[in-house]
Design a protein around this motif. Structure first.
Motif, PDB file in Angstrom:
ATOM      1  N   GLU A 250       0.838  -1.205   0.000  1.00 29.24           N
ATOM      2  CA  GLU A 250       0.000   0.000   0.000  1.00 29.24           C
ATOM      3  C   GLU A 250       0.870   1.250   0.000  1.00 29.24           C
ATOM      4  O   GLU A 250       0.590   2.245  -0.672  1.00 29.24           O
ATOM      5  CB  GLU A 250      -0.929  -0.015   1.216  1.00 29.24           C
ATOM      6  N   ALA A 251       1.994   1.228   0.773  1.00 28.47           N
ATOM      7  CA  ALA A 251       2.907   2.370   0.823  1.00 28.47           C
ATOM      8  C   ALA A 251       3.571   2.598  -0.530  1.00 28.47           C
ATOM      9  O   ALA A 251       3.781   3.744  -0.959  1.00 28.47           O
ATOM     10  CB  ALA A 251       3.961   2.151   1.908  1.00 28.47           C
ATOM     11  N   GLU A 252       3.846   1.505  -1.267  1.00 29.54           N
ATOM     12  CA  GLU A 252       4.461   1.646  -2.595  1.00 29.54           C
ATOM     13  C   GLU A 252       3.483   2.292  -3.573  1.00 29.54           C
ATOM     14  O   GLU A 252       3.873   3.130  -4.405  1.00 29.54           O
ATOM     15  CB  GLU A 252       4.896   0.265  -3.092  1.00 29.54           C
ATOM     16  N   ARG A 253       2.157   1.928  -3.499  1.00 28.34           N
ATOM     17  CA  ARG A 253       1.162   2.541  -4.383  1.00 28.34           C
ATOM     18  C   ARG A 253       1.041   4.031  -4.093  1.00 28.34           C
ATOM     19  O   ARG A 253       1.011   4.865  -5.018  1.00 28.34           O
ATOM     20  CB  ARG A 253      -0.187   1.843  -4.184  1.00 28.34           C
ATOM     21  N   GLN A 254       0.980   4.419  -2.842  1.00 30.21           N
ATOM     22  CA  GLN A 254       0.894   5.833  -2.477  1.00 30.21           C
ATOM     23  C   GLN A 254       2.150   6.603  -2.912  1.00 30.21           C
ATOM     24  O   GLN A 254       2.080   7.768  -3.294  1.00 30.21           O
ATOM     25  CB  GLN A 254       0.684   5.967  -0.977  1.00 30.21           C
ATOM     26  N   LEU A 255       3.319   5.932  -2.892  1.00 31.71           N
ATOM     27  CA  LEU A 255       4.557   6.572  -3.330  1.00 31.71           C
ATOM     28  C   LEU A 255       4.487   6.919  -4.809  1.00 31.71           C
ATOM     29  O   LEU A 255       4.889   8.032  -5.211  1.00 31.71           O
ATOM     30  CB  LEU A 255       5.747   5.632  -3.046  1.00 31.71           C
ATOM     31  N   GLU A 256       3.949   6.028  -5.656  1.00 30.48           N
ATOM     32  CA  GLU A 256       3.857   6.293  -7.096  1.00 30.48           C
ATOM     33  C   GLU A 256       2.909   7.455  -7.363  1.00 30.48           C
ATOM     34  O   GLU A 256       3.171   8.306  -8.229  1.00 30.48           O
ATOM     35  CB  GLU A 256       3.389   5.039  -7.833  1.00 30.48           C
ATOM     36  N   GLN A 257       1.760   7.520  -6.643  1.00 29.19           N
ATOM     37  CA  GLN A 257       0.826   8.634  -6.840  1.00 29.19           C
ATOM     38  C   GLN A 257       1.487   9.973  -6.466  1.00 29.19           C
ATOM     39  O   GLN A 257       1.333  10.976  -7.167  1.00 29.19           O
ATOM     40  CB  GLN A 257      -0.418   8.411  -5.970  1.00 29.19           C
ATOM     41  N   ALA A 258       2.262   9.997  -5.388  1.00 25.10           N
ATOM     42  CA  ALA A 258       2.932  11.240  -4.955  1.00 25.10           C
ATOM     43  C   ALA A 258       3.977  11.673  -5.979  1.00 25.10           C
ATOM     44  O   ALA A 258       4.133  12.868  -6.273  1.00 25.10           O
ATOM     45  CB  ALA A 258       3.569  11.032  -3.581  1.00 25.10           C
ATOM     46  N   LYS A 259       4.685  10.718  -6.583  1.00 25.48           N
ATOM     47  CA  LYS A 259       5.697  11.051  -7.576  1.00 25.48           C
ATOM     48  C   LYS A 259       5.063  11.661  -8.817  1.00 25.48           C
ATOM     49  O   LYS A 259       5.600  12.607  -9.413  1.00 25.48           O
ATOM     50  CB  LYS A 259       6.506   9.800  -7.946  1.00 25.48           C
ATOM     51  N   GLU A 260       3.859  11.081  -9.259  1.00 26.33           N
ATOM     52  CA  GLU A 260       3.186  11.597 -10.447  1.00 26.33           C
ATOM     53  C   GLU A 260       2.725  13.034 -10.220  1.00 26.33           C
ATOM     54  O   GLU A 260       2.885  13.906 -11.091  1.00 26.33           O
ATOM     55  CB  GLU A 260       1.983  10.700 -10.795  1.00 26.33           C
ATOM     56  N   ARG A 261       2.146  13.333  -9.064  1.00 29.61           N
ATOM     57  CA  ARG A 261       1.721  14.714  -8.772  1.00 29.61           C
ATOM     58  C   ARG A 261       2.934  15.671  -8.740  1.00 29.61           C
ATOM     59  O   ARG A 261       2.856  16.803  -9.217  1.00 29.61           O
ATOM     60  CB  ARG A 261       0.999  14.749  -7.414  1.00 29.61           C
ATOM     61  N   TYR A 262       4.029  15.194  -8.225  1.00 25.50           N
ATOM     62  CA  TYR A 262       5.221  16.062  -8.131  1.00 25.50           C
ATOM     63  C   TYR A 262       5.784  16.361  -9.522  1.00 25.50           C
ATOM     64  O   TYR A 262       6.257  17.470  -9.786  1.00 25.50           O
ATOM     65  CB  TYR A 262       6.272  15.388  -7.244  1.00 25.50           C
ATOM     66  N   ARG A 263       5.693  15.361 -10.482  1.00 23.12           N
ATOM     67  CA  ARG A 263       6.186  15.593 -11.851  1.00 23.12           C
ATOM     68  C   ARG A 263       5.329  16.664 -12.546  1.00 23.12           C
ATOM     69  O   ARG A 263       5.871  17.503 -13.291  1.00 23.12           O
ATOM     70  CB  ARG A 263       6.173  14.279 -12.638  1.00 23.12           C
ATOM     71  N   GLN A 264       4.013  16.661 -12.318  1.00 14.02           N
ATOM     72  CA  GLN A 264       3.155  17.691 -12.930  1.00 14.02           C
ATOM     73  C   GLN A 264       3.508  19.085 -12.407  1.00 14.02           C
ATOM     74  O   GLN A 264       3.559  20.047 -13.169  1.00 14.02           O
ATOM     75  CB  GLN A 264       1.682  17.350 -12.611  1.00 14.02           C
ATOM     76  N   VAL A 265       3.780  19.162 -11.104  1.00 11.96           N
ATOM     77  CA  VAL A 265       4.155  20.469 -10.528  1.00 11.96           C
ATOM     78  C   VAL A 265       5.482  20.937 -11.099  1.00 11.96           C
ATOM     79  O   VAL A 265       5.676  22.136 -11.345  1.00 11.96           O
ATOM     80  CB  VAL A 265       4.198  20.359  -8.997  1.00 11.96           C
TER      81      VAL A 265
END
Length: 885
Positions: A250-265
């Motif tokens: 679950e922590a790995e899935r949340q890590l990927e979502q956080a990385k995608e949002r950071y790339r857009q920013v």
């Protein structure tokens, strides 16, 4: 005991007899500076009582450098209602004499009487030591030892106890001592002197403690085993639950979502940065266009400024041209003044040259006359020099040969004297008509001859007598005389003289000629330092220079008429010319400055006119108007672009802030750490499970509970043996304490008289304080209010004060018991403060009512209020030197 008189002789610094008498029965204050002899007198009293008269170990009493001295001490004192007179000498005159009233004692018997009186012992060998001093060692305080009382009390302990027993009776019981000793011996089998267990008692205590430690260790290991079993169950449950749930996924899935949002920013931030660069470029272009516009619009203002500058330059030029005639007149006047000053300098130099030539003529004329006179004197001195040289040549003689001649003459005279001593002497005295002839030479009337050779004496009418001189040395003397006479003749012939005095006269004449030569040379050198020829050349040269100076003087121009009357020296003339030259230079400089100013102002006027004309043409040109219109259009376009771009940047910045990139970055780091922590925790559980299983298998094989039960049985057995000895030890300890308390009660009864005197003095120094003495009569525990401690823990000054009052208490005890006392203090109480010293004076004054006290000090001013007249050792020494004993 009362000391009446003390006399020392040949003892340290007291080489001559020194007497201190009329000592008072109470306080005696004796003072003097350092090295005046105070400690020496104290040492003398100690030596008189403590040192064996026959000892050779008292070299410290001998005066420095005096190996033949016999230190002698005489004491007169009263004790036991009798008068005692003691005389003791050491080293070179060993003697001890003691008179008690009319009974006399000598040597060892006298010393034993002193020991019996004061209560001390003599050293069996060598110098006396503190352990021999007894009661005097307690009451006689040496310099710097007032605070040290324990050993002094110990050395005097037997005498103090004897005095106490004589006061209170024998209260001790030897039977009680034996019982205490028996109990103490049994107690010592179980305890050390410090009260710690020993022997079997100590061994059982250690075994008991060892068994208890082993049981405690086994119990701890059993408890640890049980804890590990519980821990194994919990770890197994946690491990299985985590393996099934897999929380790190679950922590790995949340890590990927956080990385995608950071790339857009990050993309938005890149666009924002690019458009910020465009805005920055537009701002720079806008600033440059505004500067150009402002520069073009400023030309009209500059044109007005140039017009004002042109008018100002024209006025300055006209003012400078108006000053030109005045500047030209100043230059002309300065030139005229300079030419007049230059002419004065020329006339002054001409006059100076003629004066110098006249002085040179006078000087050279005087120098020429002096050289002529010196030349005449030099020629005269040369003639005298030749005469002196001739005289020296005529009288020159070999000095060494003359010395040899005089030595030969002296030897000849000595041989003649010697020959006259050993020669045969012939004397005669004839009648008026009688005649004699000696070796054919007639002898008349009376006379005397000394004969060295065989001679014949003719007596007319009688015959001839042969005379042969005798003596062993006569022949050799004749030979030496002949040799010396021949040598003397040859030496005189060689020197060309007829007698020795003539040679000496020649030497004297030669020396006089040499002195004349030296003097004449000096005279000649004074008039002709080099030689006569050089002097003659100098005279000719000076004459030639004199004629040249006269010619130059005649040819020099004469001064103008009236010039002598107003003649000015060259320095004054040159100073006037320098001032004129300075004024001329200043005028010329002012003229150059004025010309420069004219040129500068004319150039400034021309430049201002040219700049004004150029600026006027530029302002009214069509190109200038067209540039202003183009700049206005371009600035309006840039303002529109910058407005649209600023709105876009603001909207995007708001979007970036709402995305919160810093928090996104922290979320990425948090999820990464969570994944690592969850995986690592599961691995740690697996590793700990394996370790606990292995450890439990090993502990289960050891049989920990069986080992604990065995150790418990051994402890119970050891406890039974220990309790037996422990009850015995407690019983012995209780019995010994009871016996000791009873013994201490008896001791306190014995100490009561001493404690009474000690409390009397202590109350004067420390009211409401107590000082207890131990069973050995040593001062120990000191109590004041809530403070409790030992004397050794007090300050140095306080220990010194307590030591003194303790000694006075011992003195009171001894006196009460009928024992003689004498208190001596050498520079004591030097560490007491003002208040305590005042209290100690009261104590000393009180003690002086019962004892004689000799107080030696180098600070008499501190004891001026002691109530006794001070005695000055220095004054007594001087009085003794004028009135010898």
């Amino acid at each position: 005991m009362k000391l009446r008189r003390l006399q020392v002789e040949q003892l340290r610094q007291f080489r001559q007899p020194f007497v201190m008498d009329d000592l008072q029965p109470g306080l005696n204050l004796i003072h003097g500076p350092n090295e005046s002899g105070k400690s020496t007198l104290v040492r003398a009293i100690r030596a008189a009582f403590f040192e064996r008269y026959r000892t050779s170990s008292v070299d410290d009493l001998r005066p420095w450098g005096d190996s033949a001295a016999a230190p002698t001490i005489t004491l007169d004192f009263d004790a036991r209602q009798k008068s005692w007179h003691l005389v003791k000498s050491f080293l070179q005159r060993k003697r001890c004499d003691l008179t008690i009233d009319s009974t006399s004692y000598s040597e060892d018997e006298a010393e034993e009487k002193l020991s019996e009186l004061l209560g001390f012992q003599f050293s069996a060998k060598g110098v006396s030591k503190p352990e021999h001093w007894g009661v005097p060692g307690l009451l006689w305080v040496e310099q710097g030892t007032g605070q040290n009382i324990e050993q002094a009390v110990e050395h005097a302990g037997d005498h103090l106890k004897s005095a106490l027993n004589s006061l209170v009776g024998e209260v001790a019981s030897t039977g009680g001592d034996e019982l205490v000793e028996q109990v103490k011996a049994r107690w010592s089998e179980l305890f050390t002197p410090t009260g710690k267990p020993r022997g079997d008692y100590q061994k059982l205590e250690k075994e008991r403690e060892e068994h208890q430690r082993e049981i405690d260790g086994l119990q701890a290991r059993i408890q640890k085993y049980q804890e590990q079993v519980d821990r194994l169950g919990k770890l197994t449950h946690d491990y299985e639950r985590t393996r099934q749930e897999r929380p790190w996924e679950e922590a790995e899935r949340q890590l990927e979502q956080a990385k995608e949002r950071y790339r857009q920013v990050e993309k938005l931030e890149q666009q924002q940065a690019q458009e910020k660069e465009i805005l920055k470029h537009l701002q720079s272009r806008q600033q440059l266009l505004r500067q150009n516009q402002e520069q073009l619009e400023s030309l009209n203002r500059k044109l007005d400024v140039r017009k004002a500058e042109l008018e100002k330059a024209q006025r300055a030029l006209e003012q400078a041209e108006a000053r030109s005639p005045s500047v030209a007149n100043s230059v002309q006047e300065a030139k005229s003044a300079y030419e007049a000053a230059a002419k004065k300098v020329e006339q002054a130099r001409l006059q100076e040259t003629r004066s110098r030539l006249e002085q040179d003529v006078q000087r050279l004329d005087q120098q020429n006359r002096t050289l002529t006179q010196n030349l005449e004197k030099a020629r005269q001195y040369q003639q005298e020099l030749e005469k002196a040289r001739e005289q020296a040549r005529q009288n020159q003689i070999d000095v060494k040969a003359l010395k040899a001649l005089k030595d030969t003459e002296r030897q000849l005279k000595e041989e003649n004297i010697r020959s006259q001593t050993i020669a045969t002497r012939l004397t005669w005295q004839l009648e008026p008509d009688a005649r004699l002839a000696l070796n054919g030479e007639p002898l008349e009337e009376q006379g005397e001859r000394q004969l060295l050779e065989d001679s014949s004496l003719l007596i007319p009418g009688v015959g001839t007598l042969g005379i042969t001189p005798g003596g062993e040395d006569l022949a050799s003397t004749r030979r030496r005389l002949s040799t010396l006479e021949q040598s003397l003749t040859e030496q005189m012939k060689t020197l060309g003289v007829d007698y020795v005095q003539q040679a000496e006269h020649r030497v004297m004449a030669y020396e006089a000629a040499e002195r004349t030569l030296q003097h004449t040379r000096e005279l000649l050198k004074s008039v002709a330092p080099v030689n006569v020829e050089q002097l003659l050349a100098d005279e000719k040269e000076t004459g030639a220079r004199l004629q040249a100076a006269k010619s130059e003087l005649q040819n020099s121009p004469a001064p103008e008429p009236g010039q002598h009357a107003r003649a000015t020296d060259v320095a004054s003339a040159e100073a006037g010319r320098a001032r004129a030259e300075t004024r001329l230079a200043e005028a010329e400089a002012e003229e150059r400055k004025h010309q420069t100013e004219l040129l500068t102002r004319r150039q400034s006027r021309d430049n201002a006119k040219a700049e004004w004309q150029q600026l006027q043409d530029e302002v009214h040109s069509p190109e200038h108007q067209k540039q202003l219109q183009n700049l206005s259009t371009e600035l309006a376009d840039i303002d529109d672009k910058m407005g649209r771009l600023a709105a876009t940047l603001k909207a995007r910045e708001q979007e970036i802030q709402e995305a919160r990139p810093a928090i996104l970055k922290q979320d990425i780091e948090r999820y990464q750490r969570s994944i690592s922590t969850l995986r690592q925790a599961q691995e740690e559980r697996q590793r700990e499970l394996r370790d606990i299983q292995v450890r439990l298998e090993a502990w289960g094989a050891e049989g920990l509970e069986e080992q604990r039960n065995e150790r418990v049985a051994e402890l119970e057995q050891c406890n039974r043996r220990y309790q037996e000895l422990h009850r015995r030890a407690r019983a012995l300890d209780l019995l010994l304490n009871l016996l000791t308390e009873k013994r201490q009660a008896l001791t306190r009864r014995l100490q009561a008289p001493l404690q009474k005197h000690l409390d009397h003095y202590l109350s004067l120094l420390f009211p409401q304080a107590t000082l207890e003495v131990d069973e050995h009569l040593r001062p120990g525990t000191f109590t004041r209010g809530t403070e409790l401690g030992q004397i050794a823990e007090l300050s140095f000054g306080a220990r010194e004060q307590m030591g003194l009052i303790s000694r006075l208490a011992y003195a009171d005890l001894l006196q009460e018991a009928g024992r003689p006392t004498l208190v001596i203090m050498d520079d004591t109480l030097v560490h007491s403060d003002t208040d305590r010293l005042e209290d100690m004076k009261r104590i000393l004054f009180d003690a002086a009512n019962r004892h004689q006290i000799l107080l030696f000090t180098c600070h008499p001013e501190k004891w001026s209020d002691l109530g006794v007249a001070p005695r000055d050792i220095q004054a007594m020494k001087e009085q003794g030197s004028t009135n010898p004993v």
